[in-house]
Design a protein around this motif. Sequence first.
Motif, PDB file in Angstrom:
ATOM      1  N   ALA B  45       0.873  -1.175   0.000  1.00  0.00           N
ATOM      2  CA  ALA B  45       0.000   0.000   0.000  1.00  0.00           C
ATOM      3  C   ALA B  45       0.910   1.224   0.000  1.00  0.00           C
ATOM      4  O   ALA B  45       2.128   1.094   0.157  1.00  0.00           O
ATOM      5  N   ARG B  46       0.302   2.389  -0.145  1.00  0.00           N
ATOM      6  CA  ARG B  46       1.130   3.595  -0.149  1.00  0.00           C
ATOM      7  C   ARG B  46       1.554   4.017   1.247  1.00  0.00           C
ATOM      8  O   ARG B  46       2.593   4.650   1.420  1.00  0.00           O
ATOM      9  N   SER B  47       0.744   3.664   2.252  1.00  0.00           N
ATOM     10  CA  SER B  47       1.051   4.127   3.599  1.00  0.00           C
ATOM     11  C   SER B  47       1.819   3.097   4.404  1.00  0.00           C
ATOM     12  O   SER B  47       1.248   2.111   4.881  1.00  0.00           O
ATOM     13  N   GLY B  48       3.122   3.328   4.536  1.00  0.00           N
ATOM     14  CA  GLY B  48       3.976   2.417   5.291  1.00  0.00           C
ATOM     15  C   GLY B  48       3.531   2.296   6.739  1.00  0.00           C
ATOM     16  O   GLY B  48       3.514   1.202   7.310  1.00  0.00           O
ATOM     17  N   ASN B  49       3.167   3.418   7.345  1.00  0.00           N
ATOM     18  CA  ASN B  49       2.729   3.403   8.752  1.00  0.00           C
ATOM     19  C   ASN B  49       1.505   2.517   8.955  1.00  0.00           C
ATOM     20  O   ASN B  49       1.460   1.698   9.874  1.00  0.00           O
ATOM     21  N   ASP B  50       0.525   2.703   8.090  1.00  0.00           N
ATOM     22  CA  ASP B  50      -0.702   1.909   8.220  1.00  0.00           C
ATOM     23  C   ASP B  50      -0.421   0.425   7.985  1.00  0.00           C
ATOM     24  O   ASP B  50      -1.002  -0.432   8.655  1.00  0.00           O
ATOM     25  N   LEU B  51       0.476   0.140   7.054  1.00  0.00           N
ATOM     26  CA  LEU B  51       0.833  -1.267   6.809  1.00  0.00           C
ATOM     27  C   LEU B  51       1.475  -1.890   8.046  1.00  0.00           C
ATOM     28  O   LEU B  51       1.181  -3.033   8.395  1.00  0.00           O
ATOM     29  N   ARG B  52       2.330  -1.124   8.681  1.00  0.00           N
ATOM     30  CA  ARG B  52       3.003  -1.656   9.874  1.00  0.00           C
ATOM     31  C   ARG B  52       1.998  -1.911  10.994  1.00  0.00           C
ATOM     32  O   ARG B  52       2.130  -2.873  11.756  1.00  0.00           O
ATOM     33  N   SER B  53       0.963  -1.089  11.078  1.00  0.00           N
ATOM     34  CA  SER B  53      -0.110  -1.337  12.054  1.00  0.00           C
ATOM     35  C   SER B  53      -0.832  -2.633  11.738  1.00  0.00           C
ATOM     36  O   SER B  53      -1.176  -3.407  12.642  1.00  0.00           O
ATOM     37  N   VAL B  54      -1.061  -2.881  10.462  1.00  0.00           N
ATOM     38  CA  VAL B  54      -1.721  -4.134  10.069  1.00  0.00           C
ATOM     39  C   VAL B  54      -0.819  -5.313  10.411  1.00  0.00           C
ATOM     40  O   VAL B  54      -1.283  -6.335  10.929  1.00  0.00           O
ATOM     41  N   ARG B  55       0.475  -5.154  10.181  1.00  0.00           N
ATOM     42  CA  ARG B  55       1.415  -6.228  10.529  1.00  0.00           C
ATOM     43  C   ARG B  55       1.363  -6.528  12.025  1.00  0.00           C
ATOM     44  O   ARG B  55       1.318  -7.702  12.428  1.00  0.00           O
ATOM     45  N   THR B  56       1.341  -5.472  12.820  1.00  0.00           N
ATOM     46  CA  THR B  56       1.258  -5.640  14.280  1.00  0.00           C
ATOM     47  C   THR B  56       0.007  -6.428  14.638  1.00  0.00           C
ATOM     48  O   THR B  56       0.045  -7.364  15.450  1.00  0.00           O
ATOM     49  N   GLU B  57      -1.094  -6.050  14.015  1.00  0.00           N
ATOM     50  CA  GLU B  57      -2.381  -6.717  14.249  1.00  0.00           C
ATOM     51  C   GLU B  57      -2.292  -8.207  13.916  1.00  0.00           C
ATOM     52  O   GLU B  57      -2.714  -9.069  14.691  1.00  0.00           O
ATOM     53  N   LEU B  58      -1.693  -8.526  12.759  1.00  0.00           N
ATOM     54  CA  LEU B  58      -1.587  -9.932  12.344  1.00  0.00           C
ATOM     55  C   LEU B  58      -0.678 -10.714  13.290  1.00  0.00           C
ATOM     56  O   LEU B  58      -0.969 -11.859  13.639  1.00  0.00           O
TER      57      LEU B  58
END
Lengths: 248, 264
Positions: B45-58
């Motif tokens: 995705a374009r937003s690295g920060n948001d992706l990292r939040s999703v990674r944390t969630e997973l």
Amino acid sequence: MLTLGRGFCIITGASKGFGRSLAHEVSHLLEPGSVLLLVARSGSLLEELKEEIYSFTDKQQLAVHCVTADLSTREGVTETVRLAKQEAVNELDHVLLINNAGSLGNISSFGSFTDIEKVNSYLTFNVSSALALTAGLLQVFPCRADLRWSVVNISSIFALKALPSWVLYCTAKAARMMMFSVLAEEEPNIKVLSYSPGPMDTEMQEDIQRQSGIAYSLFPCHVSAAKLMKLILDNDFPSGKHLDFFEV
Amino acid sequence: MSIAAGTDLGRALCIITGASRGFGQAAARHLSQRVSPGSAFVLAARSGNDLRSVRTELQQEDAGLLVECVEADLAHAEAQARVIAAAKRCFSADMDHVILVNNAASLGDVSRYTRDFTNMAEVDSYLSLNVSSCLCLTASTLEAFPQRPGLRRTVVNVSSLCALQPFPSWVLYCTGKAARDMMFRVLAEEEPDVRVLNYSPGPMDTDIYVSAKSRTADPNVRRSFTAMWDQGQVLTCDESCTKLMKLLLDDSYVSGAHVDVYDV
């Protein structure tokens, strides 16, 4: 209806093949005072076509203008729109735009399409260009109750049917079919037709044979062009419809 | 069809675009709950920060889950290359499934009508993200992970009713979705061993929906979006993902078919 009226007709990809046949068919159906704008990349082929048309038609009756333009570029599209505006005449009954310019693209396995610039380039010419040109011309000739507006999308059976190795062509034709369907939904004063012309004796078919090894049984362009003209004259279809040469 | 059809999606490499929010984020979560240990996720995705939040969630659910985030605008060739590189890094020879979810999309300007799209660059840009990037990423993924015995390959196209039906003032979105459906139908015809699903997720409470509801020029379309919202007919991403998971687990859809959430 027996004629297209006093019309302003724009045909893209007019220098060869189906577009060239359409130019001839249309020139016989336009009333005196009409304008025919022929658009293609090859100025010399367009000039030849213009001479052919004038051998049948009086210059006083029909003004033919050649627009040498690469419709895969923004400049080509804006130049075409500019010339349409320049050559527009008063007291028109009908504006007819035939979006015929198109290309085959590579016939190649799905997995081969990894270069986004090449795919973009294909979609620019076959999809974006038709949209921007249609929109530009709608700005030149705004819809009014007393002006008939017809937009033709030269489509294909492959707008509906998926064919292995033809992902670019199928994708672009499907995109165009939807694009012109949306236009039809939005504009009750525009008659929109997606016409699939069938396999014709064109350079594109030669290219198909060269790339795929498949030789279809071909019709002369003028046979399909005449059918399209009859559809437009009879005007007996709902706007946005997709019609095939073999159905009508 | 795999031996394990119905129970889980196997030891899978999952590549999800637009994974930072909305349906893509939900798909990541749902898939992570249905893959076997030893699976890996590439989230783009374009937003690295948001992706990292999703990674944390997973990784909260499964601390050992391998997740790579690729901050990328998929309309760029170099971004595509980075996604494929990440996928290759995450792939291991004992994986039995590659799942690509082509979810990243944009609505386009729905405040204007077809007659207003005179700017070719705008249309080009839209098609580049919504059509070209999807074709190229799918092609690159299939080339990177070619057919071999024991490896299932599944490609999901997040589609829409707009792929089938024209919506006034939605020319870009409808055109892009119709193009994508056809693209994936061609893939299904060409590659019978690839499982191809054109999944129409239904109206969901995403940023795209909110934009649609507030910006649509056509009054009838705008009214219908508002009405669905007000009457509670808009699905959560979770509800729609649950149906998508069922489709993937059952694995009985016709490859290349357009399947709507309400068909499941």
